[in-house]
Design a protein around this motif. Structure first.
Motif, PDB file in Angstrom:
ATOM      1  N   ILE A 113      99.952 -18.401  -8.312  1.00  0.00           N
ATOM      2  CA  ILE A 113     100.057 -19.350  -9.422  1.00  0.00           C
ATOM      3  C   ILE A 113     100.089 -18.610 -10.762  1.00  0.00           C
ATOM      4  O   ILE A 113     100.942 -18.880 -11.615  1.00  0.00           O
ATOM      5  CB  ILE A 113      98.897 -20.369  -9.377  1.00  0.00           C
ATOM      6  CG1 ILE A 113      99.095 -21.335  -8.205  1.00  0.00           C
ATOM      7  CG2 ILE A 113      98.764 -21.133 -10.692  1.00  0.00           C
ATOM      8  CD1 ILE A 113      97.886 -22.199  -7.890  1.00  0.00           C
ATOM      9  N   LYS A 119     103.346 -18.705 -13.169  1.00  0.00           N
ATOM     10  CA  LYS A 119     103.072 -19.344 -14.463  1.00  0.00           C
ATOM     11  C   LYS A 119     103.407 -18.399 -15.625  1.00  0.00           C
ATOM     12  O   LYS A 119     104.071 -18.785 -16.593  1.00  0.00           O
ATOM     13  CB  LYS A 119     101.600 -19.754 -14.514  1.00  0.00           C
ATOM     14  CG  LYS A 119     101.286 -20.804 -15.539  1.00  0.00           C
ATOM     15  CD  LYS A 119      99.973 -21.487 -15.185  1.00  0.00           C
ATOM     16  CE  LYS A 119      98.845 -20.914 -15.985  1.00  0.00           C
ATOM     17  NZ  LYS A 119      97.584 -21.623 -15.814  1.00  0.00           N
ATOM     18  N   TYR A 179     103.959 -23.886  -3.108  1.00  0.00           N
ATOM     19  CA  TYR A 179     103.243 -23.264  -4.227  1.00  0.00           C
ATOM     20  C   TYR A 179     104.108 -23.260  -5.491  1.00  0.00           C
ATOM     21  O   TYR A 179     103.614 -23.520  -6.588  1.00  0.00           O
ATOM     22  CB  TYR A 179     102.841 -21.832  -3.887  1.00  0.00           C
ATOM     23  CG  TYR A 179     101.686 -21.680  -2.931  1.00  0.00           C
ATOM     24  CD1 TYR A 179     101.027 -22.778  -2.381  1.00  0.00           C
ATOM     25  CD2 TYR A 179     101.242 -20.423  -2.565  1.00  0.00           C
ATOM     26  CE1 TYR A 179      99.974 -22.617  -1.488  1.00  0.00           C
ATOM     27  CE2 TYR A 179     100.181 -20.244  -1.688  1.00  0.00           C
ATOM     28  CZ  TYR A 179      99.550 -21.339  -1.157  1.00  0.00           C
ATOM     29  OH  TYR A 179      98.510 -21.173  -0.293  1.00  0.00           O
ATOM     30  N   GLU A 218     104.201 -26.717  -6.916  1.00  0.00           N
ATOM     31  CA  GLU A 218     102.891 -27.055  -7.476  1.00  0.00           C
ATOM     32  C   GLU A 218     102.681 -26.396  -8.845  1.00  0.00           C
ATOM     33  O   GLU A 218     102.252 -27.049  -9.794  1.00  0.00           O
ATOM     34  CB  GLU A 218     101.805 -26.610  -6.493  1.00  0.00           C
ATOM     35  CG  GLU A 218     100.433 -27.092  -6.848  1.00  0.00           C
ATOM     36  CD  GLU A 218      99.415 -26.705  -5.783  1.00  0.00           C
ATOM     37  OE1 GLU A 218      98.316 -26.291  -6.187  1.00  0.00           O
ATOM     38  OE2 GLU A 218      99.717 -26.816  -4.581  1.00  0.00           O
ATOM     39  N   VAL A 219     102.997 -25.120  -8.947  1.00  0.00           N
ATOM     40  CA  VAL A 219     102.844 -24.406 -10.227  1.00  0.00           C
ATOM     41  C   VAL A 219     103.679 -25.076 -11.307  1.00  0.00           C
ATOM     42  O   VAL A 219     103.198 -25.353 -12.404  1.00  0.00           O
ATOM     43  CB  VAL A 219     103.293 -22.926 -10.110  1.00  0.00           C
ATOM     44  CG1 VAL A 219     103.309 -22.258 -11.468  1.00  0.00           C
ATOM     45  CG2 VAL A 219     102.415 -22.161  -9.160  1.00  0.00           C
ATOM     46  N   ASN A 233     101.856 -27.327 -14.234  1.00  0.00           N
ATOM     47  CA  ASN A 233     101.660 -26.587 -15.482  1.00  0.00           C
ATOM     48  C   ASN A 233     102.761 -26.764 -16.522  1.00  0.00           C
ATOM     49  O   ASN A 233     102.579 -26.347 -17.669  1.00  0.00           O
ATOM     50  CB  ASN A 233     101.510 -25.094 -15.178  1.00  0.00           C
ATOM     51  CG  ASN A 233     100.284 -24.818 -14.346  1.00  0.00           C
ATOM     52  OD1 ASN A 233      99.176 -24.825 -14.857  1.00  0.00           O
ATOM     53  ND2 ASN A 233     100.472 -24.601 -13.051  1.00  0.00           N
ATOM     54  N   LYS A 289      96.643 -17.722  -3.268  1.00  0.00           N
ATOM     55  CA  LYS A 289      97.257 -18.816  -4.029  1.00  0.00           C
ATOM     56  C   LYS A 289      97.043 -18.669  -5.538  1.00  0.00           C
ATOM     57  O   LYS A 289      97.975 -18.880  -6.320  1.00  0.00           O
ATOM     58  CB  LYS A 289      96.726 -20.165  -3.547  1.00  0.00           C
ATOM     59  CG  LYS A 289      97.441 -21.340  -4.174  1.00  0.00           C
ATOM     60  CD  LYS A 289      96.978 -22.655  -3.581  1.00  0.00           C
ATOM     61  CE  LYS A 289      97.724 -23.822  -4.169  1.00  0.00           C
ATOM     62  NZ  LYS A 289      97.251 -25.101  -3.654  1.00  0.00           N
ATOM     63  N   GLN A 290      95.848 -18.310  -5.972  1.00  0.00           N
ATOM     64  CA  GLN A 290      95.593 -18.203  -7.408  1.00  0.00           C
ATOM     65  C   GLN A 290      96.429 -17.092  -8.044  1.00  0.00           C
ATOM     66  O   GLN A 290      96.970 -17.254  -9.127  1.00  0.00           O
ATOM     67  CB  GLN A 290      94.100 -17.971  -7.694  1.00  0.00           C
ATOM     68  CG  GLN A 290      93.752 -18.124  -9.175  1.00  0.00           C
ATOM     69  CD  GLN A 290      94.155 -19.491  -9.745  1.00  0.00           C
ATOM     70  OE1 GLN A 290      93.783 -20.530  -9.201  1.00  0.00           O
ATOM     71  NE2 GLN A 290      94.934 -19.507 -10.813  1.00  0.00           N
TER      72      GLN A 290
END
Length: 123
Positions: free
Chosen positions: A108, A112, A34, A37-38, A42, A104-105
């Motif tokens: 993130i 972020k 995760y 990925e973030v 981004n 997950k959201q």
């Protein structure tokens, strides 16, 4: 504070470290996945301009033991570090990643927002 002898570049930079040990459980791998990925999704511009660097570090590997003391690590962690002119100005352990790994959201959004804040300080 950590020392950045090899990072004497002028200006400011944010280091994002995912710290782990030699034993890794499925949740630990998910935290790393995760986080990667973030950051890679981004913050492409910040990475390509060298304003942001993401590193995965095994604190049990020889030479990496100091990170546990530098950042008061007691478990797998995502740590942000702001470095200006080769000196660490501030750092933060994003300890809520453990709380948010099941959503997950939320994970993130949290990571972020924290990285965005550190990058603003690096201007």
């Amino acid at each position: 504070m950590a020392s950045f002898a090899g990072d004497n570049s002028p200006g400011a930079k944010v280091h994002a470290y995912y710290f782990h040990g030699s034993f890794r459980c499925p949740t630990c791998y998910k935290l790393e996945q995760y986080s990667r990925e973030v950051i890679e999704t981004n913050f492409k511009d910040a990475i390509s301009s060298a304003k942001l660097e993401f590193k995965i570090v095994n604190v049990e590997d020889e030479g990496n033991e100091h990170y546990a003391k530098d950042y008061q690590l007691y478990t797998k962690s995502l740590v942000l570090s702001l470095v200006k002119d080769g000196k660490e100005i501030k750092w933060k352990n994003l300890d809520k990643i453990w709380e948010y790994v099941g959503n997950k959201q939320r994970f993130i959004d949290y990571v972020k927002a924290e990285i965005t804040g550190f990058l603003k300080d690096a201007q």
